[in-house]
Design a protein around this motif. Structure first.
Motif, PDB file in Angstrom:
ATOM      1  N   LEU A   1       0.816  -1.211   0.000  1.00  0.00           N
ATOM      2  CA  LEU A   1       0.000   0.000   0.000  1.00  0.00           C
ATOM      3  C   LEU A   1       0.854   1.267   0.000  1.00  0.00           C
ATOM      4  O   LEU A   1       0.505   2.240  -0.662  1.00  0.00           O
ATOM      5  N   GLY A   2       1.974   1.254   0.726  1.00  0.00           N
ATOM      6  CA  GLY A   2       2.840   2.433   0.741  1.00  0.00           C
ATOM      7  C   GLY A   2       3.437   2.708  -0.627  1.00  0.00           C
ATOM      8  O   GLY A   2       3.440   3.842  -1.105  1.00  0.00           O
ATOM      9  N   GLY A   3       3.939   1.657  -1.282  1.00  0.00           N
ATOM     10  CA  GLY A   3       4.511   1.803  -2.616  1.00  0.00           C
ATOM     11  C   GLY A   3       3.478   2.213  -3.648  1.00  0.00           C
ATOM     12  O   GLY A   3       3.724   3.072  -4.495  1.00  0.00           O
ATOM     13  N   MET A   4       2.304   1.591  -3.567  1.00  0.00           N
ATOM     14  CA  MET A   4       1.221   1.942  -4.497  1.00  0.00           C
ATOM     15  C   MET A   4       0.807   3.391  -4.309  1.00  0.00           C
ATOM     16  O   MET A   4       0.552   4.110  -5.271  1.00  0.00           O
ATOM     17  N   SER A   5       0.733   3.807  -3.063  1.00  0.00           N
ATOM     18  CA  SER A   5       0.365   5.185  -2.742  1.00  0.00           C
ATOM     19  C   SER A   5       1.397   6.162  -3.300  1.00  0.00           C
ATOM     20  O   SER A   5       1.047   7.183  -3.889  1.00  0.00           O
ATOM     21  N   ALA A   6       2.675   5.843  -3.114  1.00  0.00           N
ATOM     22  CA  ALA A   6       3.741   6.697  -3.629  1.00  0.00           C
ATOM     23  C   ALA A   6       3.693   6.768  -5.155  1.00  0.00           C
ATOM     24  O   ALA A   6       3.785   7.853  -5.736  1.00  0.00           O
ATOM     25  N   ALA A   7       3.534   5.618  -5.791  1.00  0.00           N
ATOM     26  CA  ALA A   7       3.479   5.581  -7.256  1.00  0.00           C
ATOM     27  C   ALA A   7       2.276   6.360  -7.780  1.00  0.00           C
ATOM     28  O   ALA A   7       2.383   7.120  -8.746  1.00  0.00           O
ATOM     29  N   ASN A   8       1.143   6.197  -7.115  1.00  0.00           N
ATOM     30  CA  ASN A   8      -0.070   6.904  -7.523  1.00  0.00           C
ATOM     31  C   ASN A   8       0.111   8.412  -7.402  1.00  0.00           C
ATOM     32  O   ASN A   8      -0.307   9.166  -8.284  1.00  0.00           O
ATOM     33  N   THR A   9       0.759   8.862  -6.346  1.00  0.00           N
ATOM     34  CA  THR A   9       0.996  10.293  -6.157  1.00  0.00           C
ATOM     35  C   THR A   9       1.859  10.856  -7.277  1.00  0.00           C
ATOM     36  O   THR A   9       1.583  11.935  -7.804  1.00  0.00           O
ATOM     37  N   VAL A  10       2.885  10.121  -7.656  1.00  0.00           N
ATOM     38  CA  VAL A  10       3.757  10.571  -8.753  1.00  0.00           C
ATOM     39  C   VAL A  10       2.959  10.679 -10.050  1.00  0.00           C
ATOM     40  O   VAL A  10       3.041  11.684 -10.764  1.00  0.00           O
ATOM     41  N   VAL A  11       2.150   9.662 -10.347  1.00  0.00           N
ATOM     42  CA  VAL A  11       1.358   9.656 -11.577  1.00  0.00           C
ATOM     43  C   VAL A  11       0.331  10.791 -11.559  1.00  0.00           C
ATOM     44  O   VAL A  11       0.124  11.472 -12.565  1.00  0.00           O
ATOM     45  N   GLU A  12      -0.315  11.007 -10.409  1.00  0.00           N
ATOM     46  CA  GLU A  12      -1.294  12.091 -10.302  1.00  0.00           C
ATOM     47  C   GLU A  12      -0.679  13.463 -10.558  1.00  0.00           C
ATOM     48  O   GLU A  12      -1.363  14.381 -10.956  1.00  0.00           O
TER      49      GLU A  12
END
Length: 102
Positions: free
Chosen positions: A45-56
């Motif tokens: 979840l932490g990695g997914m959250s970080a990746a999602n923030t970058v993409v957003e």
């Protein structure tokens, strides 16, 4: 140090010597890696959250995980994942949203 941007963080890290064990190619990459790209290690979840923030924010991401699937320890959680305004809540008639969640 508190850095207000990734570019500042990289600039500060490049002003200090980088361990010799990493080699000169690591030092060159650390100082020239594009600020709109990220490498995320871990698909929990932490990695997914970080990746999602970058993409957003318009960036590009490469995610690395040791497993053949993402989720990390969160896939083992039995108590669920906290969230607000989920489809399940809506289907069950539970009034919830991000404003009243916090």
């Amino acid at each position: 140090y508190f850095c207000s941007s990734r570019a500042e963080l990289l600039a500060r890290s490049c002003s200090r010597p980088i361990k010799a064990s990493f080699g000169p190619s690591f030092a060159a990459m650390a100082c020239t890696f594009p600020t709109n790209q990220a490498i995320v290690v871990g698909g929990g979840l932490g990695g997914m959250s970080a990746a999602n923030t970058v993409v957003e924010h318009g960036g590009r991401v490469v995610m690395l995980d040791k497993s053949s699937f993402c989720g990390g320890n969160s896939t083992k959680a039995t108590s669920g994942i906290n969230g607000a305004g989920t489809k399940t809540q809506k289907n069950k008639g539970i009034p919830d949203n991000a404003d009243i969640f916090t």
